[in-house]
Scaffold this active site. Sequence first.
Site, PDB file in Angstrom:
ATOM      1  N   CYS A 116       0.727  -1.103  -0.147  1.00  0.00           N
ATOM      2  CA  CYS A 116       0.037  -0.092   0.001  1.00  0.00           C
ATOM      3  C   CYS A 116       0.914   1.337  -0.007  1.00  0.00           C
ATOM      4  O   CYS A 116       1.506   1.552  -0.812  1.00  0.00           O
ATOM      5  CB  CYS A 116      -1.155  -0.184   1.205  1.00  0.00           C
ATOM      6  SG  CYS A 116      -2.306   1.120   0.948  1.00  0.00           S
ATOM      7  N   HIS A 122      -3.659  -5.642   1.172  1.00  0.00           N
ATOM      8  CA  HIS A 122      -2.945  -5.786   2.397  1.00  0.00           C
ATOM      9  C   HIS A 122      -3.116  -7.292   2.714  1.00  0.00           C
ATOM     10  O   HIS A 122      -4.031  -8.027   3.473  1.00  0.00           O
ATOM     11  CB  HIS A 122      -3.683  -5.123   3.593  1.00  0.00           C
ATOM     12  CG  HIS A 122      -3.378  -3.651   3.690  1.00  0.00           C
ATOM     13  ND1 HIS A 122      -2.257  -3.123   4.013  1.00  0.00           N
ATOM     14  CD2 HIS A 122      -3.963  -2.681   2.799  1.00  0.00           C
ATOM     15  CE1 HIS A 122      -2.108  -1.873   3.936  1.00  0.00           C
ATOM     16  NE2 HIS A 122      -3.488  -1.377   3.134  1.00  0.00           N
ATOM     17  N   GLU A 179      -1.196  -9.024   4.674  1.00  0.00           N
ATOM     18  CA  GLU A 179      -0.780  -9.090   6.284  1.00  0.00           C
ATOM     19  C   GLU A 179      -2.259  -9.218   7.115  1.00  0.00           C
ATOM     20  O   GLU A 179      -2.527  -9.562   8.338  1.00  0.00           O
ATOM     21  CB  GLU A 179       0.010  -7.953   6.870  1.00  0.00           C
ATOM     22  CG  GLU A 179      -0.753  -6.701   6.933  1.00  0.00           C
ATOM     23  CD  GLU A 179      -0.536  -5.862   5.606  1.00  0.00           C
ATOM     24  OE1 GLU A 179      -0.731  -4.485   5.761  1.00  0.00           O
ATOM     25  OE2 GLU A 179      -0.381  -6.201   4.375  1.00  0.00           O
TER      26      GLU A 179
END
Length: 241
Positions: A93, A210, A212
């Site tokens: 990002c 994302h 994660e």
Amino acid sequence: MPGATDGMRAGIVVFPGINRERDMAQALERSSGKRPRMVWHGETDLSGLDLVVLPGGFSHGDYLRPGAMAAQSPVMRAVRDFSARGGYVLGVCNGFQILTEAGILPGALLRNVGLRFLSMDSFLRVERADTVFASRYRRGAVFRSPMAHGDGNYFADDGTLDRLEGEGLVAFRYATPAGEITPAANRNGSARNIAGILSANLRVLGLMPHPENVTDPLTGGIDGRPLFDGLVAALTPLSPG
């Protein structure tokens, strides 16, 4: 980077305004069992690391352009040297935006088509699975990854896009859950549905969504976990001892 057996050593760069460093740290620790080192943006010592991560957020409040001020931080000169010496870099990002602003990856991230901040799931198709970043996926696989950005519209001139395609440097594309590359799946308007790209030496990955945030079933799923598991598996033998 000589081999050893003490596991992958990761560092996460913290810029003023970054807000995804803890999410990233938790994802890395789930896969490696080791807590990453937090690296303040004014530092330049990346010694002992195998992986440097530039996480998401709003570095320096996104003034000028997202990532433009962070790209001038002292640590970014060290990141460039780190990858040239054989280290790996992941930018997610705002981290992707910083990598393009620093000239480490080509292109730019523009305002989303429609000029709205997008906070929603996206689906990514794996375009290349023979790198450390995607080794636990198969080519053509699709996984869910949340997006949260206002400037995720990947842009590059046609020559650069053709080179990325021709050299196999497109890592992920926005797709439908079935793996179809369609305009509807490309919510931010990125050129050729590109969600993530690789450097020419395959040591740097930038992507907008994302992964994660999908590494724990208690917080919505584990679609992103293979990316981090693959990094740990690939880079552990490379850790300096």
